[in-house]
Design an enzyme around this catalytic site. Structure first.
Site, short mmCIF file in Angstrom:
data_model
loop_
_atom_site.label_atom_id
_atom_site.label_comp_id
_atom_site.label_asym_id
_atom_site.label_seq_id
_atom_site.Cartn_x
_atom_site.Cartn_y
_atom_site.Cartn_z
N CYS A 1 -0.55 4.13 2.14
CA CYS A 1 -0.38 4.01 3.60
C CYS A 1 1.06 4.23 4.01
O CYS A 1 1.33 4.82 5.05
CB CYS A 1 -0.76 2.61 4.09
SG CYS A 1 -2.09 1.84 3.20
N ASP A 2 2.00 3.72 3.23
CA ASP A 2 3.38 3.63 3.71
C ASP A 2 4.37 4.53 2.99
O ASP A 2 5.52 4.64 3.41
CB ASP A 2 3.85 2.17 3.61
CG ASP A 2 2.98 1.25 4.47
OD1 ASP A 2 2.51 1.73 5.53
OD2 ASP A 2 2.75 0.10 4.08
N CYS B 1 0.82 -1.21 0.00
CA CYS B 1 0.00 0.00 0.00
C CYS B 1 0.85 1.26 0.00
O CYS B 1 1.31 1.71 1.06
CB CYS B 1 -0.94 -0.02 1.20
SG CYS B 1 -1.94 1.45 1.31
#
Ligand code: NAP
Length: 315
Positions: free
Chosen positions: A140-141, A137
């Protein structure tokens, strides 16, 4: 009547664009839908940044914000939500049974909209380093990789979109693809080729991810020459497609040859009358938020017509 003894008109399993659109339509048809939204509610758009191709938003809209709005719209018309995962279904008896951890719900009809999950490379070190530099992701990261060197694996739209997005943070992004031709759309290819931070590594696969507490390098194998090369980097983003979340329905619903739920060519009907499927769990062709939403609308209309066709006291 207790919640558990009640027979719902319609239970919707899943809460991405398909499930929540089905909920909006079912709620507006006075079916008082119950959505079992899952612990990680909202579907794949929760892991996206800007959505530029959802009609109605000429300036674009952040994926998670779009899903908050979908949910609010469903709630406004009376949709109820259970924030748990479904653990078992029994579609062989009527009313149908849908179980979460410690509760069983009964329903005259069920709409399955459980979506799909990111595929992995399936090497042991990938699993071990997940969350320690390996990610599925970018949204997200990505921010954890400011001025770092990373790679993205895959040759489809997702991989290229993530690679371009990750150049906002990373100093360099290797795009590792197992062939020498990309699957991604021309417009995405152009964007990625133009980006000076992206370097393509063709005909290659990752055979090992190295690192103790965090990723420090990978081993690459050239699939044409069988030459192995170690590449020093800080992060690995895997973007090689998705698997439909359909395991729960094995032995009850029909699947297609790619493991997606099989639905009637026009509409959302499965092989069991009263069970409908929509969104990415049954669509391996289009897989867009807008097509998922459209199929959710179809499923709600199909469920509504089905409910009209059965006797009022049908259980
Ligand atoms: P995809 O189109 O199925 O592409 C998957 C890519 O990963 C392919 O290049 C494939 O290689 C590679 N791959 C698969 N398994 C692999 C493995 N085990 N090891 C290494 N590489 C592997 O999946 P996607 O990119 O997630 O896209 C899914 C759908 O969503 C597509 O229809 C796409 O157009 C759409 N999408 C659209 C947008 C957008 O419009 N903004 C953004 C993202 C996704 P091969 O090419 O060799 O098969």
């Amino acid at each position: 009547m207790s919640e558990e003894n009640k027979v719902e008109d319609v239970i919707i399993i899943g809460s991405g664009p398909a499930g929540l659109t089905a909920a909006i339509y079912a709620a507006r048809a006075n079916l008082n839908p119950l959505v079992i939204e899952g612990y990680t509610a909202g579907g794949q758009l929760m892991w996206t940044t800007e959505v530029e191709n959802f009609p109605g938003f000429p300036e674009g809209k952040m994926g998670p914000d779009l899903m908050v709005d979908f949910r609010a719209q469903a709630e406004k018309f009376g949709t109820r939500f259970i924030t748990e995962d479904v653990t078992m279904v029994d579609f062989k008896q009527s009313p149908f049974l849908v179980e979460v951890d410690d509760k069983t719900f009964r329903a005259k009809s069920v709409i399955v909209s459980t979506g799909a999950t990111a595929k992995l490379l399936n090497i042991e070190s990938e699993r071990r380093m997940m969350g320690h530099g390996v990610s599925t992701c970018a949204t997200c990261d990505g921010a954890f990789f400011k001025n770092k060197i990373i790679c993205v694996v895959g040759g489809g739209d997702s991989a290229l979109e993530e690679a371009v997005f990750l150049t906002r943070f990373a100093s360099k992004v290797y795009l590792i693809h197992r062939r020498d031709k990309l699957r991604a759309s021309k417009i995405m290819q152009d964007k990625a080729f133009k980006n000076e931070k992206i370097e393509f590594i063709w005909d290659s696969e990752i055979t090992e991810v190295f690192g103790d507490k965090k990723v420090d390098s990978i081993m690459l194998r050239n699939l044409k020459t069988d030459v192995h090369t170690k590449l020093v980097l800080d992060g690995v983003f895997v973007a090689i497609g998705h698997t439909p979340n359909a395991k729960l329905f094995e032995g009850q619903l029909d699947f297609d040859h790619q493991g997606y739920l099989h639905t009637a060519q026009k509409g959302s009907k499965t092989n069991i009358e009263g069970i409908f499927a929509c969104g990415d769990v049954q669509d391996h062709v289009y897989r867009q938020a807008i097509t998922a939403a459209g199929s959710g609308c179809m499923a709600a209309i199909d469920a509504e017509r089905y409910l009209e066709s059965i006797p009022d006291d049908a259980e």
